[in-house]
Design a protein around this motif. Structure first.
Motif, PDB file in Angstrom:
ATOM      1  N   GLN A 137      34.843  36.335  46.538  1.00  0.00           N
ATOM      2  CA  GLN A 137      34.586  36.586  45.146  1.00  0.00           C
ATOM      3  C   GLN A 137      35.080  37.837  44.737  1.00  0.00           C
ATOM      4  OE1 GLN A 137      32.241  36.127  47.751  1.00  0.00           O
ATOM      5  NE2 GLN A 137      31.697  33.897  47.103  1.00  0.00           N
ATOM      6  N   ALA A 138      35.533  38.840  45.595  1.00  0.00           N
ATOM      7  CA  ALA A 138      36.051  39.883  45.249  1.00  0.00           C
ATOM      8  C   ALA A 138      37.342  39.625  45.013  1.00  0.00           C
ATOM      9  CB  ALA A 138      35.961  41.253  46.315  1.00  0.00           C
ATOM     10  N   LEU A 139      37.908  38.945  45.667  1.00  0.00           N
ATOM     11  CA  LEU A 139      39.558  38.705  45.702  1.00  0.00           C
ATOM     12  C   LEU A 139      39.828  37.645  44.282  1.00  0.00           C
ATOM     13  CD1 LEU A 139      40.354  37.380  49.019  1.00  0.00           C
ATOM     14  CD2 LEU A 139      40.965  39.738  48.293  1.00  0.00           C
ATOM     15  N   ASP A 140      38.597  36.782  43.876  1.00  0.00           N
ATOM     16  CA  ASP A 140      38.647  36.129  42.710  1.00  0.00           C
ATOM     17  C   ASP A 140      38.640  37.190  41.438  1.00  0.00           C
ATOM     18  OD1 ASP A 140      38.522  33.772  44.076  1.00  0.00           O
ATOM     19  OD2 ASP A 140      36.373  33.369  43.896  1.00  0.00           O
ATOM     20  N   ALA A 141      37.675  38.034  41.697  1.00  0.00           N
ATOM     21  CA  ALA A 141      37.776  39.126  40.805  1.00  0.00           C
ATOM     22  C   ALA A 141      39.244  39.904  40.497  1.00  0.00           C
ATOM     23  CB  ALA A 141      36.589  40.158  40.817  1.00  0.00           C
ATOM     24  N   MET A 142      39.623  40.314  41.479  1.00  0.00           N
ATOM     25  CA  MET A 142      41.052  40.909  41.758  1.00  0.00           C
ATOM     26  C   MET A 142      42.171  40.104  40.989  1.00  0.00           C
ATOM     27  SD  MET A 142      41.301  42.623  45.467  1.00  0.00           S
ATOM     28  CE  MET A 142      40.046  43.719  45.965  1.00  0.00           C
ATOM     29  N   HIS A 143      42.134  38.996  41.196  1.00  0.00           N
ATOM     30  CA  HIS A 143      43.064  37.629  40.676  1.00  0.00           C
ATOM     31  C   HIS A 143      42.845  37.706  39.160  1.00  0.00           C
ATOM     32  CE1 HIS A 143      46.198  34.641  40.479  1.00  0.00           C
ATOM     33  NE2 HIS A 143      45.388  34.227  39.793  1.00  0.00           N
ATOM     34  N   ALA A 144      41.667  37.798  38.597  1.00  0.00           N
ATOM     35  CA  ALA A 144      41.540  37.644  37.222  1.00  0.00           C
ATOM     36  C   ALA A 144      42.030  39.211  36.474  1.00  0.00           C
ATOM     37  CB  ALA A 144      40.081  37.588  36.996  1.00  0.00           C
ATOM     38  N   ALA A 145      41.800  40.159  37.347  1.00  0.00           N
ATOM     39  CA  ALA A 145      42.402  41.405  36.846  1.00  0.00           C
ATOM     40  C   ALA A 145      43.783  41.604  36.995  1.00  0.00           C
ATOM     41  CB  ALA A 145      41.673  42.509  37.592  1.00  0.00           C
ATOM     42  N   GLY A 146      44.770  40.754  37.567  1.00  0.00           N
ATOM     43  CA  GLY A 146      45.906  41.052  37.509  1.00  0.00           C
ATOM     44  C   GLY A 146      46.463  41.064  38.964  1.00  0.00           C
ATOM     45  N   ILE A 147      45.707  41.199  40.001  1.00  0.00           N
ATOM     46  CA  ILE A 147      46.353  41.387  41.505  1.00  0.00           C
ATOM     47  C   ILE A 147      46.814  40.180  41.893  1.00  0.00           C
ATOM     48  CG2 ILE A 147      45.665  41.546  43.982  1.00  0.00           C
ATOM     49  CD1 ILE A 147      45.415  44.434  42.418  1.00  0.00           C
ATOM     50  N   ARG A 148      48.151  40.304  42.452  1.00  0.00           N
ATOM     51  CA  ARG A 148      49.125  39.226  43.083  1.00  0.00           C
ATOM     52  C   ARG A 148      49.589  39.326  44.429  1.00  0.00           C
ATOM     53  NH1 ARG A 148      46.680  37.666  39.495  1.00  0.00           N
ATOM     54  NH2 ARG A 148      47.224  36.623  37.369  1.00  0.00           N
ATOM     55  N   GLY A 149      48.978  40.200  45.027  1.00  0.00           N
ATOM     56  CA  GLY A 149      49.472  40.297  46.424  1.00  0.00           C
ATOM     57  C   GLY A 149      48.660  41.411  47.093  1.00  0.00           C
TER      58      GLY A 149
END
Length: 333
Positions: A137-149
């Motif tokens: 779930q934290a990774l999903d939130a990171m992706h939504a925030a713009g994390i890509r790696g």
């Protein structure tokens, strides 16, 4: 010239470097740094970067009263805010940027995520540091925030054994499997060479930062560099031609770095990206300087560093690929 650098390791990698991933490191208050890391573009940019040009390696260090540093960090940087970064972008006529999580925050990505929020999705993407307790779930939130790696920092963790490095990479792959993300790896060249076949078979892109750890004085024939060129040539890896001062001490133009840059571009210009490494944190361990002491940034002229790209890559179409097309593909702009 391998200094402590910022980044990520996974499951056990930083146990030897006081950054164990078992649980997110606790935040520890630090002395308030002075605002000494504002953008430094002392030399005007000598060419017009194409629209959409991207700086693929920077960090932000906002007010530690709001975003405390990790107690196990190896250095303390001056403040370098998202506003400073935006000023740098404007001074160099760049439209996009990639914020990489620095080691001073451990696996707490709050400062990096706040930088992404301030700069917005049209301009900014990020690379995170995760731990064993980072949930899907934290990774999903990171992706939504713009994390890509995510960044796997074997060098800072002191991981030089290929078997140990392979286990860390396997863990990293498992954690982000199925996501449109990449692995950003910082390791010394012999480790890369030993893991070339494994890296080539990974199901996501691999990105090597700072000339893949190559040292300019050793030239293009140094052990392990051929493995990097092979991964780039086959399209299995990207390399950031960033932080030239990490590969050479021949400031300000680092002439011995040029052959490395040209060899990488010649191998495959579609797998090269550029980064400034702003705000140039000095993570070196110096006698008498404690980790909580503020380490002044390295004296780098960002405009002059960007101008080196014209010498390294004289072809305008290739420069566009490096500054625009490759980052857009890799980071999803």
């Amino acid at each position: 010239m391998m200094n402590r650098r910022d980044g990520l390791t996974l499951a056990g990698a930083l146990a030897a470097a006081n950054a164990v991933l078992g649980s997110a490191p606790s935040r520890a208050a630090a002395p308030m740094p002075s605002a000494g890391a504002a953008p430094t573009v002392r030399t005007p940019v000598s060419f017009t970067p194409p629209a959409g040009a991207c700086d693929c390696h920077v960090h932000v260090f906002p007010d530690p009263a709001k975003f405390p540093f990790w107690g196990g960090r190896g250095y303390t940087p001056p403040i370098a805010t998202a506003d400073h970064l935006l000023a740098l972008q404007k001074a160099m006529a760049l439209d996009r940027v990639v914020i990489v999580q620095p080691s001073v925050y451990g696996t707490d990505n709050a400062a990096t995520l706040d930088g992404l929020r301030q700069l917005g999705p049209r301009r900014a993407r990020g690379v995170a540091v995760i731990g064993a307790d980072t949930t899907p779930q934290a990774l999903d939130a990171m992706h939504a925030a713009g994390i890509r790696g995510i960044r796997v920092n074997l060098e800072t963790g002191g991981i030089t054994d290929p078997a140990a490095a392979a286990r860390i990479l396997d863990d990293a792959v498992a954690r982000i499997q199925g996501r449109p993300w990449h692995l950003q790896v910082y390791a010394r060249l012999p480790v890369v060479a030993a893991l070339q076949e494994r890296l080539s078979a990974l199901p996501m892109p691999v990105v090597f930062d700072h000339f893949a750890g190559a040292q300019a004085a050793q030239g293009v024939d140094q052990p392990g560099f051929a493995a990097v060129l092979g991964l780039v040539r086959t399209g299995r890896a990207y390399v950031k031609i960033s932080g030239a001062y990490r590969a050479s001490d021949e400031a300000p133009d680092y002439p011995a770095v040029a052959p490395l840059a040209r060899a990488l571009v010649a191998a495959n210009p579609e797998r090269i990206v550029w980064g400034s490494d702003w705000p140039h944190p000095d993570s070196a361990v110096l006698a008498g300087r404690k980790p909580i002491d503020i380490a002044p940034p390295m004296p780098v002229d960002d405009g002059r560093v960007l101008n080196l790209l014209v010498d390294w890559v004289p072809d305008e179409a290739m420069r566009r690929a490096i500054l625009v097309d490759n980052p857009a593909r890799l980071y999803g702009f």
